[in-house]
Scaffold this active site. Structure first.
Site, mmCIF file in Angstrom:
data_model
loop_
_atom_site.group_PDB
_atom_site.id
_atom_site.type_symbol
_atom_site.label_atom_id
_atom_site.label_comp_id
_atom_site.label_asym_id
_atom_site.label_seq_id
_atom_site.Cartn_x
_atom_site.Cartn_y
_atom_site.Cartn_z
ATOM 1 N N GLU A 122 3.474 59.066 101.540
ATOM 2 C CA GLU A 122 2.499 60.023 100.987
ATOM 3 C C GLU A 122 2.452 59.929 99.463
ATOM 4 O OE1 GLU A 122 3.331 63.897 102.591
ATOM 5 O OE2 GLU A 122 3.065 63.241 104.667
ATOM 6 N N GLU A 269 3.708 59.911 111.305
ATOM 7 C CA GLU A 269 4.524 61.120 111.399
ATOM 8 C C GLU A 269 3.721 62.240 112.055
ATOM 9 O OE1 GLU A 269 6.221 62.597 107.769
ATOM 10 O OE2 GLU A 269 7.005 60.647 107.167
#
Length: 503
Positions: A122, A269
């Site tokens: 991220e 995820e």
């Protein structure tokens, strides 16, 4: 010299075979392995846990040598990670990238089945200062793979959160945050040029808890929505049975807005915390069990989200262990599905083949005698469609087609849904048209799911027959698991053979 050529040729053949086999396996659910654990098991013990639970895909957040060695000759597909701290050096130097590939990828292949590299985690939202060198780092790594003749086996991508998408609902109008336009365009161009996937971290837990009650919790947990609570994109009229699917579709539409159409998404995820502080009331063991079991069933169904039904929703659960050393709220420490000693935090199966057709409740779900016909029809349509019940047996010519009336067909569909989904939160209600009974509703050759005779008769026929209606996720999962197990042994055997040939 000839020996070296033979070695390179054999290695290439091995990679090609492994790539072909892996692509044939189909939909899968893997797991992330975080290591902020006080009593972290040894690498060999972690691999033993993976094998015991038939986990065939893992993602590492780094390139830990002990894990990569322990995963050798297991056939388990591995994503290795470039840490956020490593990105800057790799982005600024091709030689640093080449050294990283040599040390952390090439050194372990083909024995360790490395299939992808995730660059950072991220990055655009967590370490935005690194963003300018993100795609250059990916390019340097790719060139190093090409130089090592590994580029057709190992793909490169970078996981991003939903936070870089502005207004993800309705999915059809979702776009990336314009402040990242340049980087996103470069990223998508790289993924398309290298035939790589977009890596997405999608968390309905946060979408729900930060949504101020806009969406019901059933929508976040894959639980059935009543007809009055259906989530529909007003532009496409697609029905969304879960927030997870809407998040994936929003990302597909955001990618499409950049005029890229052939980039598949892999969810690197997702998950749900099993425990939280008093101000985190939705972080419960029951919700975590419901979400993770439901997403496994959904993914192993093999179909994609409404906008991309033919692209599987391959997914990695977050995460293998509770990371008790993580900072932040209590829920941050409780995303794991196993404790460090290998015991389960709650009942969970990574393989749909472990979800038996047997009736663990000792009850069946059938339509009520006095139910409104329109409501029964709506319930039947939902069960066979969004509920993913296996309704082949009630099609013309099948064992449960007669009596040909909506009540009989609804009873079969309601029960098929209920038997598969009750452990993951599925209920027997269907807008008040259903009820449970301990009396087996099977008749003649029409055998209901959960019956003592469900291994024969109508149930067996419906599971194997080719015909209209959704296919049971359990049937798909069982077949998938057999494929995975067979392919794993094949890969391991091939690896050993070539290792001996090259020694």
């Amino acid at each position: 010299m000839e020996g070296m050529k033979l070695e390179r040729w054999l290695t290439s053949v091995l990679f090609l075979i492994v790539a072909t086999v892996s692509n044939a396996v189909g939909a899968f659910v893997g797991v992330n392995i975080g290591t902020d654990v006080t009593d972290l098991p040894s690498a060999s013990n972690m691999v033993a846990i993976l094998k015991a639970h038939q986990i065939t895909h893992v993602r590492l957040y780094d390139a830990n040598e002990h894990m990569l060695q322990a995963l050798s000759k297991t056939g388990i597909e591995v994503i290795v990670g470039v840490t956020d701290e490593e990105i800057l050096g790799i982005g600024e130097s091709a030689s640093v990238a080449a050294a990283w590939i040599s040390k952390n990828v090439a050194a372990y292949m083909p024995s360790t089945n490395i299939t992808a590299i995730s660059v950072g985690s991220e990055v655009l939202t967590s370490v935005p200062k690194v963003a300018p060198v993100l795609v250059p780092a990916m390019n340097h790594l790719h060139k190093a793979l090409v130089a090592s003749n590994l580029n057709f086996r190992v793909k490169i991508s970078t996981p991003q959160s939903m936070d870089i998408i502005s207004r993800p609902f309705p999915p059809s109008t979702a776009t990336f945050n314009s402040s990242w336009n340049s980087t996103i365009y470069q990223l998508l161009q790289f993924l398309q040029n290298t035939n790589s996937s977009y890596m997405l971290n999608a968390y309905p837990y946060y979408g729900y808890t930060k949504g101020d009650g806009i969406f019901p919790i059933e929508y976040a947990l894959f639980r059935p929505l009543s007809p009055v609570k259906q989530i529909v994109d007003p532009n496409t009229l697609f029905h969304y049975n879960s927030m997870f699917e809407a998040m994936v579709d929003a990302t597909y539409y955001a990618i499409e807005a950049f005029n890229f159409n052939n980039i598949p998404i892999v969810v690197t995820e997702t998950g749900w915390p099993s425990f939280g502080a008093i101000n985190e009331p939705d972080a419960t063991e029951k919700n975590a069990e419901t979400y993770n079991n439901n997403i496994i069933l959904r993914v192993l169904n093999g179909s994609g989200p409404p906008s991309q039904p033919k692209i599987a929703l391959n997914t990695y659960l977050y995460e293998l262990f509770n990371e008790d050393k993580r900072k932040g709220p209590i829920s941050e420490k409780n995303w794991g599905v196993f404790y460090a000693n290998g015991s389960s935090v709650y009942p969970l199966s990574f393989s749909a083949s472990n979800l038996r057709n047997g009736n663990s409740l000792g009850s069946f779900c059938v339509a009520k005698d006095d139910s409104d016909t329109d409501k029964l029809q709506a319930g039947l349509s939902w069960a066979c469609g969004q509920g993913q019940a296996n309704c082949v047996a009630i099609q013309p010519g099948r064992p449960c087609y007669y009596p040909n009336n909506v009540k009989s067909h609804a009873s079969y569909a309601y029960n098929d849904y209920y038997q598969k989904m009750h452990n993951a939160g599925g209920t027997c209600d269907f807008d008040g048209t259903a009820t449970t009974t301990t009396e087996d509703p099977s008749y003649g050759s029409c055998i209901y799911a959960g019956s003592a005779n469900s291994s024969i008769g109508g149930r067996s026929s419906s599971s194997s027959a080719v015909g209209p209606g959704p296919v049971s996720p359990v049937g798909v999962g069982a077949s998938l698991n057999l494929q995975v197990s067979t392919f794993q042994y094949l890969i391991s055997s091939i690896s050993v053979f070539f290792a001996l040939m090259m020694s």
